[in-house]
Design a protein around this motif. Structure first.
Motif, PDB file in Angstrom:
ATOM      1  N   MET A   1       0.901  -1.505   0.058  1.00 39.22           N
ATOM      2  CA  MET A   1      -0.306   0.178  -0.215  1.00 39.22           C
ATOM      3  C   MET A   1       0.918   1.350   0.134  1.00 39.22           C
ATOM      4  O   MET A   1       2.124   1.263   0.703  1.00 39.22           O
ATOM      5  N   ILE A   2       0.107   2.386  -0.772  1.00 40.46           N
ATOM      6  CA  ILE A   2       0.902   3.103  -0.855  1.00 40.46           C
ATOM      7  C   ILE A   2       0.270   4.380  -0.447  1.00 40.46           C
ATOM      8  O   ILE A   2      -0.946   4.590  -1.103  1.00 40.46           O
ATOM      9  N   LYS A   3       0.403   5.543   0.066  1.00 41.80           N
ATOM     10  CA  LYS A   3      -0.367   6.800   0.195  1.00 41.80           C
ATOM     11  C   LYS A   3       0.638   7.387   0.495  1.00 41.80           C
ATOM     12  O   LYS A   3       1.900   8.136   0.593  1.00 41.80           O
ATOM     13  N   TYR A   4      -0.412   8.994   0.490  1.00 43.08           N
ATOM     14  CA  TYR A   4       0.327  10.548   0.151  1.00 43.08           C
ATOM     15  C   TYR A   4       0.296  11.708   1.311  1.00 43.08           C
ATOM     16  O   TYR A   4      -1.302  11.483   1.875  1.00 43.08           O
ATOM     17  N   LEU A   5       0.888  12.690   1.573  1.00 43.45           N
ATOM     18  CA  LEU A   5       0.476  13.587   1.916  1.00 43.45           C
ATOM     19  C   LEU A   5       0.563  14.636   0.788  1.00 43.45           C
ATOM     20  O   LEU A   5       1.112  14.614  -0.173  1.00 43.45           O
ATOM     21  N   PRO A   6      -1.028  16.016   0.999  1.00 40.20           N
ATOM     22  CA  PRO A   6      -0.968  16.559  -0.053  1.00 40.20           C
ATOM     23  C   PRO A   6       0.417  17.260  -0.463  1.00 40.20           C
ATOM     24  O   PRO A   6       0.684  17.812  -1.477  1.00 40.20           O
ATOM     25  N   SER A   7       1.506  17.513   0.854  1.00 42.43           N
ATOM     26  CA  SER A   7       2.115  17.634   0.236  1.00 42.43           C
ATOM     27  C   SER A   7       3.425  17.079   0.042  1.00 42.43           C
ATOM     28  O   SER A   7       4.881  17.659  -0.039  1.00 42.43           O
ATOM     29  N   HIS A   8       3.512  16.076  -1.007  1.00 46.97           N
ATOM     30  CA  HIS A   8       3.868  15.167  -2.021  1.00 46.97           C
ATOM     31  C   HIS A   8       4.788  14.208  -0.960  1.00 46.97           C
ATOM     32  O   HIS A   8       5.714  13.461  -1.752  1.00 46.97           O
ATOM     33  N   GLU A   9       4.556  13.558   0.274  1.00 43.54           N
ATOM     34  CA  GLU A   9       5.283  12.656   0.908  1.00 43.54           C
ATOM     35  C   GLU A   9       4.631  11.337   0.495  1.00 43.54           C
ATOM     36  O   GLU A   9       3.897  11.515   0.756  1.00 43.54           O
ATOM     37  N   TYR A  10       5.327  10.532   0.160  1.00 46.47           N
ATOM     38  CA  TYR A  10       4.264   9.749   0.400  1.00 46.47           C
ATOM     39  C   TYR A  10       5.007   8.521   1.704  1.00 46.47           C
ATOM     40  O   TYR A  10       6.019   8.363   2.642  1.00 46.47           O
ATOM     41  N   ALA A  11       4.284   7.539   2.223  1.00 45.61           N
ATOM     42  CA  ALA A  11       4.327   6.531   2.762  1.00 45.61           C
ATOM     43  C   ALA A  11       4.057   4.553   2.337  1.00 45.61           C
ATOM     44  O   ALA A  11       2.752   4.449   1.943  1.00 45.61           O
ATOM     45  N   ARG A  12       4.945   4.025   1.628  1.00 47.23           N
ATOM     46  CA  ARG A  12       4.838   2.938   1.540  1.00 47.23           C
ATOM     47  C   ARG A  12       5.178   1.822   2.884  1.00 47.23           C
ATOM     48  O   ARG A  12       5.890   2.055   3.652  1.00 47.23           O
ATOM     49  N   VAL A  13       4.043   1.332   3.129  1.00 45.04           N
ATOM     50  CA  VAL A  13       3.858   1.076   4.294  1.00 45.04           C
ATOM     51  C   VAL A  13       4.121  -1.214   3.264  1.00 45.04           C
ATOM     52  O   VAL A  13       3.334  -1.953   2.813  1.00 45.04           O
ATOM     53  N   GLU A  14       5.193  -1.222   4.153  1.00 48.95           N
ATOM     54  CA  GLU A  14       4.958  -2.950   4.413  1.00 48.95           C
ATOM     55  C   GLU A  14       4.892  -3.643   5.796  1.00 48.95           C
ATOM     56  O   GLU A  14       5.844  -3.330   7.365  1.00 48.95           O
ATOM     57  N   GLY A  15       3.636  -4.222   6.453  1.00 54.36           N
ATOM     58  CA  GLY A  15       3.538  -4.414   7.509  1.00 54.36           C
ATOM     59  C   GLY A  15       3.207  -3.318   8.410  1.00 54.36           C
ATOM     60  O   GLY A  15       2.921  -2.341   7.906  1.00 54.36           O
ATOM     61  N   ASN A  16       4.557  -3.423  10.182  1.00 54.92           N
ATOM     62  CA  ASN A  16       4.153  -1.664  10.205  1.00 54.92           C
ATOM     63  C   ASN A  16       5.043  -0.600  10.106  1.00 54.92           C
ATOM     64  O   ASN A  16       5.039   0.334  10.348  1.00 54.92           O
ATOM     65  N   VAL A  17       5.689  -1.125   8.698  1.00 53.90           N
ATOM     66  CA  VAL A  17       6.901   0.357   9.067  1.00 53.90           C
ATOM     67  C   VAL A  17       6.568   0.948   7.227  1.00 53.90           C
ATOM     68  O   VAL A  17       5.746   0.025   6.393  1.00 53.90           O
ATOM     69  N   ALA A  18       6.685   1.811   7.594  1.00 49.52           N
ATOM     70  CA  ALA A  18       6.498   2.724   6.233  1.00 49.52           C
ATOM     71  C   ALA A  18       7.782   3.727   5.723  1.00 49.52           C
ATOM     72  O   ALA A  18       8.591   3.897   6.906  1.00 49.52           O
ATOM     73  N   TYR A  19       8.166   2.933   4.496  1.00 46.05           N
ATOM     74  CA  TYR A  19       9.324   3.706   3.795  1.00 46.05           C
ATOM     75  C   TYR A  19       8.591   5.321   3.394  1.00 46.05           C
ATOM     76  O   TYR A  19       7.711   5.059   2.834  1.00 46.05           O
ATOM     77  N   VAL A  20       8.980   5.956   4.183  1.00 47.06           N
ATOM     78  CA  VAL A  20       9.468   7.728   3.038  1.00 47.06           C
ATOM     79  C   VAL A  20       9.746   8.209   2.707  1.00 47.06           C
ATOM     80  O   VAL A  20      11.145   7.980   2.520  1.00 47.06           O
ATOM     81  N   GLY A  21       8.813   8.711   1.793  1.00 47.21           N
ATOM     82  CA  GLY A  21       9.927   9.426   0.719  1.00 47.21           C
ATOM     83  C   GLY A  21       9.211  11.207  -0.027  1.00 47.21           C
ATOM     84  O   GLY A  21       8.198  10.980  -0.115  1.00 47.21           O
TER      85      GLY A  21
END
Lengths: 123, 361
Positions: free
Chosen positions: A1-21
């Motif tokens: 799953m990938i979700k975004y802030l309106p300020s263009h950061e993403y959180a790619r979610v794997e389990g309880n970990v979010a990869y933020v870029g």
């Protein structure tokens, strides 16, 4: 799953970990990334608050955390080679966060809503 | 918001557009780094049609321009160009500008877009008692800046304009396809280059020819990185109505031996008594980029000033800045600190001319 802030950061979610870029759209808008100011392993980040900055030649832009939690890793590859963010921003995440409250993800934009936001910004 | 005559071409080319000086201007086309390097190494062209143009003419033209301008035009040869400032009586800068001397009775002034209305008001207000005519011609001219080591060749080969006779800071009036055009060997990049003032239609045709020949279009993004590396000031950053040219470090363009000009007393006093703050070059040691507005601190952590412009320099690969700081810390080699968000980085005072310009003298 990938979700975004309106300020263009993403959180790619794997389990309880979010990869933020930052999103490919944001990377293209910024142009040549020359510096990424990142927190250190063990630092806490808070959803909606800035955790660092990404700098193009032109300007510095604050980075906002999509979710709260502890930084389990900062992507140190970006220290010597910040332009990786331009090459593939989804692959080259900036921080890895152990989420404290995954329900925060519900407040973020899904892919469709985020794409609509980018389309609107272009016009 | 105003648009230059080339606006639709910028949009069609996919440029990133942004407001600057009241105009919707191209910031970059293909990337600031690519455009910056094109100018340093080869050639690039800028749409600088937003710049203002004012013609001062009449029997008192030279006397009048010398009255409002810091540099000295007395006895200047025809077709030479002078850089300088217009000052308020207190020494703050109204604007910085180029003055083209056509002859004793005709001077062509090129002020900044953002200041043009304020400038023309100031010129009118201070023209009393001088037999001069002030014509605001900004809407009549487009302007291109062709910059870089290959710019002379480009003008000759692509546009058919031979400029081998022009030395740095001189100009000529030519007739090109039936129109009056001004071509000067000037620029704002630290490289050899030319600026061409022509009608909107002709500006568009010249631009199209340069594009067809493959000349790199360059936006205001790299115009700023280029001028900054060469130590050139930008109004709004290094020069403002609250800073004198002496404090900004551009006293060489203020000729205190002239009989009079507006702001002379203030500048002379500062020169004699010394300034309390000074614009200096800084090199940050570490991996962070100093930006406009960031605080400069002394070794004890007390604020001593602010960054006016800062970049990760493209040509020099260093994190450098210009900063207006307490003059007690302005000596070359002085160690200071710069606050970048939550962290503080060491920095050292260096010469502001970070990059040595390659002008054709």
């Amino acid at each position: 799953m990938i979700k975004y802030l309106p300020s263009h950061e993403y959180a790619r979610v794997e389990g309880n970990v979010a990869y933020v870029g930052i999103s490919p759209y944001a990377a293209a808008q910024l142009g040549n990334v020359v510096y990424v100011d990142m927190p250190e392993q063990g630092d806490d980040v808070t959803a909606g608050e800035d955790f660092g900055a990404i700098e193009s030649v032109k300007a510095a832009s604050d980075l906002f955390a999509p979710v709260s939690g502890a930084v389990i890793e900062a992507n140190e590859e970006l220290i010597d080679n910040p332009r990786l963010v331009n090459e593939d921003p989804l692959k080259h995440w900036i921080i890895k966060v152990e989420m404290t409250d995954p329900s925060e993800l519900d407040a973020l934009l899904d892919q469709e809503a985020y794409d609509a936001l980018c389309a609107a910004e272009k016009h | 918001m105003k648009e230059t005559c080339l606006h639709s071409r910028h949009v069609a080319r996919g440029a990133q557009m942004s407001p600057f000086g009241g105009f919707d201007m191209p910031i970059q086309y293909d990337g600031i780094v690519e455009e910056h390097n094109a100018v340093r190494l080869h050639v690039g062209v800028f749409d600088v049609s937003h710049m203002g143009e004012v013609l001062i003419s009449g029997p008192d033209a030279e006397k009048y321009v010398n009255h409002i301008f810091t540099n000295d035009l007395t006895g200047a040869p025809d077709r030479t160009i002078y850089y300088g400032m217009m000052l308020y009586p207190e020494g703050g800068v109204v604007d910085d500008l180029l003055v083209y001397k056509r002859n004793d009775r005709e001077f062509f002034l090129v002020p900044n877009a953002a200041n043009i209305d304020k400038d023309v008001d100031w010129m009118m207000k201070n023209a009393e008692g001088f037999d001069v005519k002030i014509d605001h011609l900004s809407d009549r001219y487009g302007e291109l800046a062709v910059q870089g080591p290959e710019s002379e060749d480009t003008l000759r080969k692509v546009l058919g304009i031979d400029c081998s006779d022009l030395t740095f800071y001189t100009f000529k009036d030519i007739v090109y396809e039936g129109e009056d055009v001004i071509v000067s060997r000037t620029g704002y990049t630290g490289e050899d280059g030319f600026e061409i003032y022509a009608s909107h239609d002709l500006t568009c045709r010249l631009w199209d020819r340069l594009m067809d020949a493959g000349v790199q279009p360059c936006g205001l993004g790299c115009r700023d990185t280029l001028r900054f590396e060469a130590g050139l000031p930008l109004y709004g950053d290094e020069l403002t109505d609250e800073v004198t040219p002496i404090e900004a470090g551009f006293g060489m363009f203020v000729k205190l031996d002239k009989p009079e000009f507006i702001g002379k007393e203030a500048c002379a006093r500062q020169k004699a008594e010394g300034v309390t703050r000074k614009n200096v070059g800084l090199e940050l040691q570490g991996n962070a980029i100093p930006r406009h507005g960031y605080e400069v601190l002394n070794a004890e952590g007390e604020k001593i000033g602010e960054i006016t412009t800062g970049y990760h320099s493209i040509t020099l690969d260093k994190n450098i800045a210009m900063a207006l700081i307490d003059a007690r810390y302005s000596k070359l080699g002085t160690e200071v600190q710069i606050r970048v968000r939550r962290k503080v980085f060491p920095a050292v005072v260096v010469k502001k001319r970070f990059y040595t310009p390659n002008y054709k003298k």
